[in-house]
Design an enzyme around this catalytic site. Structure first.
Site, PDB file in Angstrom:
ATOM      1  N   ALA A 159       2.952  -0.755   4.692  1.00  0.00           N
ATOM      2  CA  ALA A 159       2.604  -0.602   6.315  1.00  0.00           C
ATOM      3  C   ALA A 159       1.787  -2.158   6.858  1.00  0.00           C
ATOM      4  CB  ALA A 159       1.417   0.381   6.426  1.00  0.00           C
ATOM      5  N   ARG A 194       5.132  11.147  -2.365  1.00  0.00           N
ATOM      6  CA  ARG A 194       4.646  10.913  -1.143  1.00  0.00           C
ATOM      7  C   ARG A 194       6.015  11.161  -0.134  1.00  0.00           C
ATOM      8  NH1 ARG A 194       4.820   4.886   1.450  1.00  0.00           N
ATOM      9  NH2 ARG A 194       3.850   5.215   3.392  1.00  0.00           N
ATOM     10  N   TYR A 253      10.718   8.920   1.425  1.00  0.00           N
ATOM     11  CA  TYR A 253      11.013   7.926   0.372  1.00  0.00           C
ATOM     12  C   TYR A 253      11.539   8.263  -0.922  1.00  0.00           C
ATOM     13  CZ  TYR A 253       7.537   5.679   3.546  1.00  0.00           C
ATOM     14  OH  TYR A 253       6.911   5.164   4.526  1.00  0.00           O
ATOM     15  N   ASN A 269       8.180  -5.501  -0.782  1.00  0.00           N
ATOM     16  CA  ASN A 269       7.998  -4.333   0.049  1.00  0.00           C
ATOM     17  C   ASN A 269       6.665  -4.175   0.486  1.00  0.00           C
ATOM     18  OD1 ASN A 269       7.678  -1.763   1.404  1.00  0.00           O
ATOM     19  ND2 ASN A 269       8.753  -0.822   0.149  1.00  0.00           N
ATOM     20  N   GLU A 291      12.674  -9.303   1.875  1.00  0.00           N
ATOM     21  CA  GLU A 291      11.885  -8.144   2.418  1.00  0.00           C
ATOM     22  C   GLU A 291      12.524  -6.628   2.113  1.00  0.00           C
ATOM     23  OE1 GLU A 291      11.043  -8.484   6.763  1.00  0.00           O
ATOM     24  OE2 GLU A 291       9.849  -6.505   6.755  1.00  0.00           O
ATOM     25  N   HIS A 299      12.732  -2.678   2.652  1.00  0.00           N
ATOM     26  CA  HIS A 299      12.003  -1.231   2.771  1.00  0.00           C
ATOM     27  C   HIS A 299      12.791   0.210   2.364  1.00  0.00           C
ATOM     28  CE1 HIS A 299       9.063  -3.126   5.326  1.00  0.00           C
ATOM     29  NE2 HIS A 299       9.790  -3.986   5.799  1.00  0.00           N
ATOM     30  N   ARG A 306      12.646   5.363  12.635  1.00  0.00           N
ATOM     31  CA  ARG A 306      11.402   6.004  12.913  1.00  0.00           C
ATOM     32  C   ARG A 306      10.357   5.728  13.847  1.00  0.00           C
ATOM     33  NH1 ARG A 306       8.805   5.174   6.711  1.00  0.00           N
ATOM     34  NH2 ARG A 306       7.656   7.000   7.511  1.00  0.00           N
ATOM     35  N   PRO A 329       0.684  -1.172   0.038  1.00  0.00           N
ATOM     36  CA  PRO A 329      -0.078  -0.061   0.188  1.00  0.00           C
ATOM     37  C   PRO A 329       1.053   1.416  -0.119  1.00  0.00           C
ATOM     38  CG  PRO A 329      -0.227  -1.144   2.298  1.00  0.00           C
ATOM     39  CD  PRO A 329       0.410  -2.238   1.267  1.00  0.00           C
ATOM     40  N   ASN A 330       0.335   2.179  -0.816  1.00  0.00           N
ATOM     41  CA  ASN A 330       0.909   3.533  -0.943  1.00  0.00           C
ATOM     42  C   ASN A 330       2.004   3.706  -1.328  1.00  0.00           C
ATOM     43  OD1 ASN A 330      -1.213   4.883   0.681  1.00  0.00           O
ATOM     44  ND2 ASN A 330      -0.499   3.760   2.530  1.00  0.00           N
TER      45      ASN A 330
HETATM   46  C1  DHK Z   1       6.865   1.689   3.388  1.00  0.00           C
HETATM   47  C2  DHK Z   1       5.864   2.096   3.967  1.00  0.00           C
HETATM   48  O1  DHK Z   1       4.740   2.434   2.977  1.00  0.00           O
HETATM   49  C3  DHK Z   1       5.710   2.150   5.202  1.00  0.00           C
HETATM   50  O2  DHK Z   1       4.633   1.986   5.767  1.00  0.00           O
HETATM   51  C4  DHK Z   1       6.767   1.345   6.049  1.00  0.00           C
HETATM   52  C5  DHK Z   1       8.222   1.217   4.020  1.00  0.00           C
HETATM   53  C6  DHK Z   1       7.907   1.639   5.599  1.00  0.00           C
HETATM   54  C7  DHK Z   1       9.351   1.312   3.376  1.00  0.00           C
HETATM   55  O3  DHK Z   1      10.212   2.183   4.027  1.00  0.00           O
HETATM   56  O4  DHK Z   1       9.389   1.467   2.177  1.00  0.00           O
HETATM   57  O5  DHK Z   1       6.658   1.410   7.398  1.00  0.00           O
END
Ligand code: DHK
Length: 148
Positions: free
Chosen positions: A77, A18, A23, A74, A98, A100, A107, A10-11
């Protein structure tokens, strides 16, 4: 040619716009391009996918069985909340890396726990989008060495 799945939760479709201070400025399309380039150097084909829905991510992991040699994942959340995704990762018996983008340990404390880490083969955290490159290289290493 062996193929791998790069799966984003998600996201991550919002990458580039974002919270760029967290990021970065690269879009998900930029990440896809870097993944395809890195995978090609290892002779691997890529399926690249993203979903904001937990069940769709579970379905994508299940579909990777018999199709892909491993997964760079990835979970966004859902990393911190989803027993169902952890069960899918352990259930498919494929090597899952995995990834991130951010250093989740630097964080908020709710990001320090991952349900995925105990069932992932390897973990890449805080390397920015280069983490996908590192994840693919690690997956290629595992597949090539028969340790996947
Ligand atoms: C991406 C997200 O959307 C967060 O919810 C995670 C992760 C971290 C990232 O760092 O890629 O906490």
């Amino acid at each position: 040619m062996a193929s791998i799945l790069i799966l984003n939760g998600p996201n991550l479709n919002l990458l580039g716009t974002r919270e760029p201070e967290v990021y970065g400025h690269e879009s998900l399309a930029d990440v896809e391009a870097l993944c395809r380039a890195e995978a090609a150097t290892h002779g691997l084909d890529v399926e690249f996918a993203q979903s904001n829905h937990e069940g769709a991510l579970i379905d994508a992991l299940h579909a990777a069985r018999g199709t892909h040699a491993g997964v760079v994942f990835n979970p966004g959340a859902y990393t911190h909340t989803s027993v169902a995704l952890a069960d899918a990762v352990s259930g498919i018996r494929l090597p899952v890396i995995e990834v991130h983008i951010s250093n989740v340990h630097a964080r908020e404390s709710f990001r320090h726990h991952s349900f995925i880490s105990p069932v992932a083969k390897s973990i890449v955290v805080g390397a920015g989008t280069n983490g996908y490159r590192l994840g693919i290289a690690q997956l290629a290493h595992l597949i090539g060495s028969g340790r996947g």
